[in-house]
Design a protein around this motif. Structure first.
Motif, PDB file in Angstrom:
ATOM      1  N   ALA A  38      24.294 -12.712  19.369  1.00 29.53           N
ATOM      2  CA  ALA A  38      25.144 -13.853  19.084  1.00 29.53           C
ATOM      3  C   ALA A  38      26.941 -13.236  19.642  1.00 29.53           C
ATOM      4  O   ALA A  38      27.535 -14.665  20.910  1.00 29.53           O
ATOM      5  N   ASN A 154      29.571 -15.637  26.708  1.00 32.58           N
ATOM      6  CA  ASN A 154      27.976 -14.945  25.844  1.00 32.58           C
ATOM      7  C   ASN A 154      27.392 -14.067  26.477  1.00 32.58           C
ATOM      8  O   ASN A 154      26.721 -14.889  27.471  1.00 32.58           O
ATOM      9  N   ASP A 156      24.503 -13.358  25.401  1.00 33.37           N
ATOM     10  CA  ASP A 156      22.889 -14.117  24.968  1.00 33.37           C
ATOM     11  C   ASP A 156      22.649 -15.145  25.890  1.00 33.37           C
ATOM     12  O   ASP A 156      23.273 -16.380  25.421  1.00 33.37           O
ATOM     13  N   VAL A 159      21.671 -18.299  23.451  1.00 35.13           N
ATOM     14  CA  VAL A 159      22.573 -18.931  22.672  1.00 35.13           C
ATOM     15  C   VAL A 159      23.615 -19.809  24.060  1.00 35.13           C
ATOM     16  O   VAL A 159      23.954 -21.321  23.003  1.00 35.13           O
ATOM     17  N   GLN A 163      23.833 -23.396  23.234  1.00 29.32           N
ATOM     18  CA  GLN A 163      25.558 -23.489  23.214  1.00 29.32           C
ATOM     19  C   GLN A 163      25.474 -25.499  23.836  1.00 29.32           C
ATOM     20  O   GLN A 163      25.896 -26.840  24.115  1.00 29.32           O
ATOM     21  N   THR A 176      17.801 -22.132  16.126  1.00 24.85           N
ATOM     22  CA  THR A 176      17.850 -21.053  16.199  1.00 24.85           C
ATOM     23  C   THR A 176      17.284 -20.334  17.892  1.00 24.85           C
ATOM     24  O   THR A 176      16.269 -20.988  18.567  1.00 24.85           O
ATOM     25  N   THR A 177      17.873 -18.832  18.479  1.00 25.79           N
ATOM     26  CA  THR A 177      17.174 -17.924  19.897  1.00 25.79           C
ATOM     27  C   THR A 177      15.289 -18.196  18.728  1.00 25.79           C
ATOM     28  O   THR A 177      14.978 -18.272  20.148  1.00 25.79           O
TER      29      THR A 177
END
Length: 214
Positions: A38, A154, A156, A159, A163, A176-177
């Motif tokens: 991240a 970012n 990723d 992410v 977000q 989470t991822t």
């Protein structure tokens, strides 16, 4: 259930037919690498990203002009992205296809391909529209989406999606991822949020995951 591959606006997308259609969009054809953390960024700034694009010897004159202006101003204006999209759609129309599209709140166009019968027709559409995107939207749109939807640059894209979902209230800070990967694997059928929601769907699309309900 059979999988298919579609290319739209120069971005390869993989179809996963699971009741919900998930297309994981890839912005490049670079070899696969381990997922970034991240904390990793695409570049130090948008200007740096635009400068990287200028190193491409295959840019059209139009693309080069757009990126040179973007370096001077620090951003790609909506008008330049609109012009790229108009050029792309004119090319697609000249091929005999009738796309439909919507302009999202962040200024990015989302295309719905015309009805296509059979895998051969899907493949031909993908190949021909990829040619239309090369020199028009392919690179400009990729940078415009980063500018509009990923201001932190970012690396990723998961992410980026999380977000957006978090800010919109669809998930909480515990998401989470790994949770995202599990939801992606299931075609978001088991997600805790409604993937058919326009706002949630847009979060995914702008991070490179086009999701259409079947």
């Amino acid at each position: 259930m059979r999988a298919a591959t579609v290319r739209s606006a120069g971005i390869a997308t993989s179809m996963l037919l699971l009741g919900t259609l998930v297309l994981a969009a890839c912005a490049s054809t670079a070899p696969e690498t381990a997922p970034p953390t991240a904390q990793e960024r695409l570049a130090g700034s948008l200007t740096e990203l635009f400068e990287q694009q200028l190193q491409n010897p295959n840019l059209s004159e139009f693309e080069r002009d757009v990126f040179e202006r973007a370096i001077d101003s620090g951003e790609i204006p909506q008008s330049d992205y609109d012009e790229a999209f108009n050029r792309y759609e004119q090319c697609v129309s000249d091929l005999g296809y009738e796309d439909t599209w919507t302009k999202q709140p962040n200024g990015v166009y989302r295309i719905t391909p015309p009805p296509l019968e059979g895998q051969d027709a899907v493949d031909e559409y993908g190949e021909q529209t990829a040619d239309c995107a090369d020199g028009t939207t392919m690179r400009i749109e990729a940078m415009f989406i980063q500018q509009q939807s990923n201001p932190d640059l970012n690396a990723d894209q998961r992410v980026v999606a999380i977000q957006c979902l978090l800010e919109a209230g669809f998930v909480d800070a515990s998401y989470t991822t790994d949770d995202f990967d599990a939801d992606l694997e299931s075609g978001f059928q088991d997600a805790t949020f409604d993937v058919t929601s326009t706002e949630a769907n847009t979060c995914l699309f702008n991070a490179g995951y086009a999701v259409a309900v079947q």
